[in-house]
Scaffold this motif. Structure first.
Motif, PDB file in Angstrom:
ATOM      1  N   GLY A  33       0.789  -1.217   0.000  1.00 21.07           N
ATOM      2  CA  GLY A  33       0.000   0.000   0.000  1.00 21.07           C
ATOM      3  C   GLY A  33       0.828   1.277   0.000  1.00 21.07           C
ATOM      4  N   LEU A  34       2.116   1.184   0.345  1.00 28.63           N
ATOM      5  CA  LEU A  34       2.965   2.367   0.348  1.00 28.63           C
ATOM      6  C   LEU A  34       3.413   2.767  -1.055  1.00 28.63           C
ATOM      7  CD1 LEU A  34       5.200   1.603   3.462  1.00 28.63           C
ATOM      8  CD2 LEU A  34       3.370   3.292   3.278  1.00 28.63           C
ATOM      9  N   HIS A  35       3.258   1.874  -2.021  1.00 27.85           N
ATOM     10  CA  HIS A  35       3.532   2.139  -3.444  1.00 27.85           C
ATOM     11  C   HIS A  35       5.020   2.171  -3.798  1.00 27.85           C
ATOM     12  CE1 HIS A  35      -0.701   2.853  -3.889  1.00 27.85           C
ATOM     13  NE2 HIS A  35      -0.655   3.872  -3.056  1.00 27.85           N
ATOM     14  N   ALA A  36       5.830   2.858  -3.007  1.00 22.40           N
ATOM     15  CA  ALA A  36       7.248   3.007  -3.361  1.00 22.40           C
ATOM     16  C   ALA A  36       8.059   3.291  -2.105  1.00 22.40           C
ATOM     17  CB  ALA A  36       7.444   4.131  -4.379  1.00 22.40           C
ATOM     18  N   VAL A  37       9.365   3.066  -2.218  1.00 20.35           N
ATOM     19  CA  VAL A  37      10.310   3.464  -1.180  1.00 20.35           C
ATOM     20  C   VAL A  37      11.352   4.355  -1.837  1.00 20.35           C
ATOM     21  CG1 VAL A  37      11.709   1.353  -1.475  1.00 20.35           C
ATOM     22  CG2 VAL A  37      11.901   2.701   0.635  1.00 20.35           C
ATOM     23  N   ASN A  38      11.651   5.476  -1.207  1.00 21.24           N
ATOM     24  CA  ASN A  38      12.685   6.362  -1.718  1.00 21.24           C
ATOM     25  C   ASN A  38      14.065   5.861  -1.315  1.00 21.24           C
ATOM     26  OD1 ASN A  38      10.879   8.337  -2.757  1.00 21.24           O
ATOM     27  ND2 ASN A  38      10.659   9.240  -0.721  1.00 21.24           N
ATOM     28  N   VAL A  39      14.966   5.762  -2.280  1.00 23.84           N
ATOM     29  CA  VAL A  39      16.381   5.642  -1.975  1.00 23.84           C
ATOM     30  C   VAL A  39      17.042   6.926  -2.472  1.00 23.84           C
ATOM     31  CG1 VAL A  39      16.293   3.131  -2.175  1.00 23.84           C
ATOM     32  CG2 VAL A  39      17.048   4.486  -4.138  1.00 23.84           C
ATOM     33  N   TYR A  40      18.183   7.238  -1.898  1.00 23.58           N
ATOM     34  CA  TYR A  40      18.863   8.481  -2.243  1.00 23.58           C
ATOM     35  C   TYR A  40      20.279   8.177  -2.710  1.00 23.58           C
ATOM     36  CZ  TYR A  40      14.904  10.651   0.074  1.00 23.58           C
ATOM     37  OH  TYR A  40      13.630  11.034   0.406  1.00 23.58           O
ATOM     38  N   LEU A  41      20.666   8.794  -3.800  1.00 26.45           N
ATOM     39  CA  LEU A  41      21.991   8.627  -4.382  1.00 26.45           C
ATOM     40  C   LEU A  41      22.778   9.910  -4.165  1.00 26.45           C
ATOM     41  CD1 LEU A  41      20.909   6.923  -7.730  1.00 26.45           C
ATOM     42  CD2 LEU A  41      21.781   5.796  -5.663  1.00 26.45           C
ATOM     43  N   LEU A  42      23.922   9.788  -3.502  1.00 23.49           N
ATOM     44  CA  LEU A  42      24.735  10.947  -3.148  1.00 23.49           C
ATOM     45  C   LEU A  42      26.039  10.882  -3.918  1.00 23.49           C
ATOM     46  CD1 LEU A  42      22.625  10.678  -0.851  1.00 23.49           C
ATOM     47  CD2 LEU A  42      24.398  11.420   0.735  1.00 23.49           C
ATOM     48  N   GLU A  43      26.289  11.926  -4.682  1.00 26.56           N
ATOM     49  CA  GLU A  43      27.524  12.029  -5.461  1.00 26.56           C
ATOM     50  C   GLU A  43      28.546  12.885  -4.720  1.00 26.56           C
ATOM     51  OE1 GLU A  43      26.630  11.961 -10.029  1.00 26.56           O
ATOM     52  OE2 GLU A  43      25.347  13.496  -9.109  1.00 26.56           O
ATOM     53  N   GLY A  44      29.819  12.643  -5.034  1.00 27.30           N
ATOM     54  CA  GLY A  44      30.879  13.495  -4.517  1.00 27.30           C
ATOM     55  C   GLY A  44      31.268  13.224  -3.088  1.00 27.30           C
ATOM     56  N   LEU A  45      30.830  12.105  -2.503  1.00 31.45           N
ATOM     57  CA  LEU A  45      31.192  11.778  -1.127  1.00 31.45           C
ATOM     58  C   LEU A  45      32.296  10.726  -1.075  1.00 31.45           C
ATOM     59  CD1 LEU A  45      28.525  13.313  -0.590  1.00 31.45           C
ATOM     60  CD2 LEU A  45      28.098  11.704   1.273  1.00 31.45           C
ATOM     61  N   ALA A  46      32.094   9.608  -1.767  1.00 28.75           N
ATOM     62  CA  ALA A  46      33.049   8.504  -1.692  1.00 28.75           C
ATOM     63  C   ALA A  46      34.370   8.897  -2.353  1.00 28.75           C
ATOM     64  CB  ALA A  46      32.464   7.263  -2.366  1.00 28.75           C
ATOM     65  N   GLU A  47      35.465   8.566  -1.702  1.00 29.66           N
ATOM     66  CA  GLU A  47      36.777   8.923  -2.214  1.00 29.66           C
ATOM     67  C   GLU A  47      37.069   8.258  -3.551  1.00 29.66           C
ATOM     68  OE1 GLU A  47      39.587   8.038   0.826  1.00 29.66           O
ATOM     69  OE2 GLU A  47      38.961   9.695   2.129  1.00 29.66           O
ATOM     70  N   ASP A  48      36.463   7.094  -3.791  1.00 27.79           N
ATOM     71  CA  ASP A  48      36.712   6.378  -5.044  1.00 27.79           C
ATOM     72  C   ASP A  48      35.843   6.895  -6.194  1.00 27.79           C
ATOM     73  OD1 ASP A  48      34.231   5.465  -4.295  1.00 27.79           O
ATOM     74  OD2 ASP A  48      34.801   3.355  -4.123  1.00 27.79           O
ATOM     75  N   GLY A  49      35.085   7.959  -5.950  1.00 32.55           N
ATOM     76  CA  GLY A  49      34.220   8.505  -6.986  1.00 32.55           C
ATOM     77  C   GLY A  49      32.895   7.796  -7.102  1.00 32.55           C
ATOM     78  N   GLY A  50      32.676   6.784  -6.262  1.00 30.47           N
ATOM     79  CA  GLY A  50      31.424   6.045  -6.300  1.00 30.47           C
ATOM     80  C   GLY A  50      30.285   6.798  -5.642  1.00 30.47           C
ATOM     81  N   LEU A  51      29.120   6.179  -5.657  1.00 31.67           N
ATOM     82  CA  LEU A  51      27.922   6.761  -5.065  1.00 31.67           C
ATOM     83  C   LEU A  51      27.697   6.203  -3.667  1.00 31.67           C
ATOM     84  CD1 LEU A  51      25.550   6.358  -8.143  1.00 31.67           C
ATOM     85  CD2 LEU A  51      26.558   8.509  -7.354  1.00 31.67           C
ATOM     86  N   VAL A  52      27.265   7.051  -2.762  1.00 26.33           N
ATOM     87  CA  VAL A  52      26.743   6.615  -1.475  1.00 26.33           C
ATOM     88  C   VAL A  52      25.226   6.555  -1.615  1.00 26.33           C
ATOM     89  CG1 VAL A  52      26.449   7.193   0.958  1.00 26.33           C
ATOM     90  CG2 VAL A  52      28.660   7.579  -0.160  1.00 26.33           C
TER      91      VAL A  52
END
Length: 345
Positions: A33-52
Motif C-alpha cells: 500500500g505504500l507504493h514506493a520506497v525512496n532511496v537516495y543517491l549521493l555524489e561526490g562523497l566517496a573517495e573512489d568517486g562512487g555513489l553513497v
C-alpha cells in the motif's frame, strides 16, 4: 535529464535532484500500500568517486530495473554504488542492499540495534513471530492464526545477511563530507537516521514520514516494553538538532523536519486520548480497544482493515496502552496469558 516531481507524484519512477549531488529515486513496492520506497543517491562523497546510497529498496526485479534506469539518467550504473547506508532492517529497505553487495561488492551499513532482530530472523525462519505473540497477549488469538496462515512466506532467509559494519551514534566521513548517524528506536529498535549538517538534509527513513505515521515495533525482535515511548523520545531528539530538510523513505521531500515532528507528536497525543476513551471504565484487552477505534487518515473501522493491517492496528493499540500505563493513566494485569487494561481512578 532529471525531473523535479510535484508533491502529489512522489512515487512516479524517475529521478528527482533534491540539490546538486543529491538525488531521490522512488523504487516500486509490489503489492504494498505504500507504493514506493525512496532511496537516495549521493555524489561526490566517496573517495573512489562512487555513489553513497541511502537505503537499498526491496529485492524484487521491478525495483532493480527502476534503479538501473535512474542511474542511467544520471550517467551512472550499478557498479558506481560503493556504500549503502540502511536506515533499518525492514525488507523494503534492506534486502536489495544485500543483493547489490553480492553483485557489486558494495559495503552495507546498518544500525547496531538491529543485530538481535537479524539474528532472530535467521533463528526463527520468520519475521512475524514477535508480532503474533503480541496479538495473542492482546486477546487476538484467532487473528494471530489467520495472519500466520495468510502470510506464510513473508520471510525468505536468503534476503538477510549481516552488514559490513554495525553503526552506533557516530559520524561517517566520506572524503570531505560527513553524515551523522542518529539512533532513533521506535519503528524498529535499531532504526537510524542520517543527518547531513552541512547541506541541511535529514535522511529520515521511516522515522519521520511526511504523510503517514510509521508502524511501531513491527520487527522480529521483541520491540521492548514500550516501543511507542521510545519512538516519542526519538521524535523529540530530532528537535535537539538544527532543523533540516526532510528526505523520507515514503512520500515527498518537505522543507522542515521540525514541523512534521510537531505534527507527529500531536497525532500521538490525540491517539493516546482516543485510546483512553475507547478503554472506557471497564477492563479490556487491547484487541477489544482496537476494535473501538478508527484507523488510517480515512477513519476506517477496524473490521474494514485487511488481516495484516488488523495485526498492525492491534499491536499499535498495545503500544499506546502501554504508554498510558507508563504515564499512570491506566493499569495492566495479565490473566490467562492475556493482558487486560483498566483506566486509573
Amino acid at each position: 535529464m532529471t525531473e523535479r516531481f510535484d508533491q502529489g507524484a512522489w512515487a512516479t519512477p524517475g529521478v528527482q535532484t533534491v540539490q546538486p549531488g543529491v538525488h531521490r529515486v522512488p523504487l516500486p513496492l509490489p503489492h504494498d500500500g505504500l507504493h514506493a520506497v525512496n532511496v537516495y543517491l549521493l555524489e561526490g562523497l566517496a573517495e573512489d568517486g562512487g555513489l553513497v546510497m541511502i537505503d537499498g529498496g526491496w529485492a524484487v526485479p521491478e525495483a532493480r530495473k527502476a534503479l538501473e534506469e535512474a542511474l542511467a539518467a544520471l550517467g551512472r550504473d550499478l557498479a558506481d554504488i560503493s556504500h549503502i547506508l540502511v536506515t533499518h532492517i525492514h525488507r523494503d529497505h534492506y534486502t536489495q542492499a544485500v543483493e547489490l553487495r553480492r553483485l557489486l561488492g558494495s559495503r552495507v551499513y546498518l544500525g547496531a540495534g538491529e543485530r538481535r532482530g537479524l539474528e532472530l530472523l535467521n533463528e526463527l525462519r520468520g519475521g512475524l513471530s514477535c508480532s503474533l505473540r503480541i496479538l495473542r497477549q492482546a486477546g487476538a488469538g484467532e487473528l494471530a492464526e489467520q495472519v500466520r496462515a495468510t502470510y506464510p512466506d513473508l520471510y525468505h532467509p536468503d534476503d538477510w545477511e549481516h552488514p559490513d559494519r554495525w553503526l552506533d551514534a557516530e559520524t561517517l566521513r566520506f572524503g570531505g563530507s560527513e553524515l551523522q548517524v542518529i539512533p532513533t528506536p521506535g519503528h524498529t529498535q535499531g532504526h537510524v537516521v542520517y543527518l547531513d549538517r552541512r547541506r541541511g538534509l535529514l535522511f529520515s527513513g521511516d522515522h519521520v514520514l511526511p504523510r503517514i505515521t510509521p508502524s511501531i515495533g513491527f520487527e522480529a525482535a521483541d520491540p521492548g516494553a514500550r516501543p511507542l515511548a521510545a519512538y516519542l523520545d526519538s521524535l523529540r531528539l530530532m528537535t535537539e538538532h538544527a532543523d533540516a530538510r526532510l528526505l523520507p523513505a515514503h512520500g515527498p521531500v518537505t522543507d522542515s523536519t521540525h514541523t512534521r515532528v510537531a505534527e507527529l507528536v500531536a497525532h500521538h497525543d490525540a491517539r493516546l486520548a482516543a485510546t483512553l476513551a475507547a478503554l472506557g471504565d471497564g477492563t479490556h484487552d487491547a484487541f477489544t480497544v482496537a476494535r473501538g477505534l478508527a484507523w488510517t487518515r480515512r477513519e476506517v473501522p477496524f473490521a474494514g482493515l485487511s488481516a495484516l493491517n488488523r495485526m498492525l492496528a492491534v499491536n499499535e493499540t498495545v503500544a499506546h496502552l502501554d504508554v498510558l500505563v507508563l504515564r499512570g493513566r491506566a493499569t495492566v494485569a495479565e490473566t490467562g496469558g492475556v493482558n487486560r487494561y483498566t483506566r486509573s481512578r
